[in-house]
Design a protein around this motif. Sequence first.
Motif, PDB file in Angstrom:
ATOM      1  N   VAL A 131     -13.844  14.843   6.276  1.00 37.71           N
ATOM      2  CA  VAL A 131     -15.040  15.632   5.985  1.00 37.71           C
ATOM      3  C   VAL A 131     -15.042  16.159   4.548  1.00 37.71           C
ATOM      4  O   VAL A 131     -16.068  16.133   3.876  1.00 37.71           O
ATOM      5  CB  VAL A 131     -15.172  16.811   6.983  1.00 37.71           C
ATOM      6  N   ASN A 132     -13.891  16.609   4.069  1.00 44.89           N
ATOM      7  CA  ASN A 132     -13.824  17.297   2.774  1.00 44.89           C
ATOM      8  C   ASN A 132     -13.082  16.545   1.684  1.00 44.89           C
ATOM      9  O   ASN A 132     -13.134  16.954   0.536  1.00 44.89           O
ATOM     10  CB  ASN A 132     -13.143  18.658   2.948  1.00 44.89           C
ATOM     11  N   GLY A 133     -12.331  15.524   2.033  1.00 40.75           N
ATOM     12  CA  GLY A 133     -11.506  14.814   1.070  1.00 40.75           C
ATOM     13  C   GLY A 133     -10.066  15.312   1.113  1.00 40.75           C
ATOM     14  O   GLY A 133      -9.818  16.487   1.372  1.00 40.75           O
ATOM     15  N   THR A 134      -9.141  14.410   0.862  1.00 42.92           N
ATOM     16  CA  THR A 134      -7.722  14.751   0.893  1.00 42.92           C
ATOM     17  C   THR A 134      -7.376  15.762  -0.191  1.00 42.92           C
ATOM     18  O   THR A 134      -6.608  16.701   0.045  1.00 42.92           O
ATOM     19  CB  THR A 134      -6.850  13.482   0.718  1.00 42.92           C
ATOM     20  N   SER A 135      -7.928  15.592  -1.378  1.00 47.25           N
ATOM     21  CA  SER A 135      -7.627  16.514  -2.481  1.00 47.25           C
ATOM     22  C   SER A 135      -8.034  17.936  -2.141  1.00 47.25           C
ATOM     23  O   SER A 135      -7.281  18.875  -2.396  1.00 47.25           O
ATOM     24  CB  SER A 135      -8.330  16.072  -3.762  1.00 47.25           C
ATOM     25  N   ALA A 136      -9.223  18.100  -1.552  1.00 47.44           N
ATOM     26  CA  ALA A 136      -9.690  19.445  -1.182  1.00 47.44           C
ATOM     27  C   ALA A 136      -8.750  20.076  -0.164  1.00 47.44           C
ATOM     28  O   ALA A 136      -8.425  21.263  -0.263  1.00 47.44           O
ATOM     29  CB  ALA A 136     -11.109  19.381  -0.637  1.00 47.44           C
ATOM     30  N   LEU A 137      -8.313  19.283   0.808  1.00 47.89           N
ATOM     31  CA  LEU A 137      -7.372  19.799   1.808  1.00 47.89           C
ATOM     32  C   LEU A 137      -6.075  20.235   1.153  1.00 47.89           C
ATOM     33  O   LEU A 137      -5.626  21.370   1.324  1.00 47.89           O
ATOM     34  CB  LEU A 137      -7.078  18.732   2.865  1.00 47.89           C
TER      35      LEU A 137
END
Length: 196
Positions: free
Chosen positions: A151-157
């Motif tokens: 949903v948010n992208g791996t980087s954001a997580l």
Amino acid sequence: MTLGILVISFLLLTGCNQFVNIKQNSKINYFLNKNSIENTLRDWNNIIQVAAHKYKVEEKLIKSIIYVESSGNPYAKSKSNAIGLMQIKPSAAGMEVYRLNGKKGQPSIKELYNPKININIGTAYISFLEKRLMNIKNKDVMRYATIVSYVNGTSALLKTFSKNRKEAINIINTMTTEDFCTHIKKNIQQFKHLVI
């Protein structure tokens, strides 16, 4: 709302709903159960099974994403130009999957409205995310991390833990499933309405 409903539907499909408690003051009430999810997605079961086998991704995870992202509508399109059953953005997940498959460019809108192509690209993207997160030791935490990344992208997580990717994974590996979910709830805006 999407990320929270995605997690809830995945938990319902897997039978692991001990962490979910929806706040009663929500403006929208969602009535989810395993049968309603399965009935909505029955038209796509064969395609889902083939993609799950090809990319070694859990069918239940694919079904959860389809159910939440599009309610099983192959013609769904979001305001942010996410298209089809798995709400693929051509210039993000679509382009990444094309790159991984040695293709240039990105899938067309017409391709993404095709359920078989959409589910194939979405499942390939889940597989890609799982590989990026494979150093997470706790399988449940990795599953939730994959959902949040979809949903948010791996980087954001990972940036919610540390700017350094390796350090972020190390921090995640010290957490229980409940600790991870609590952290996500506090640090990912779309997750604020859930108590996990």
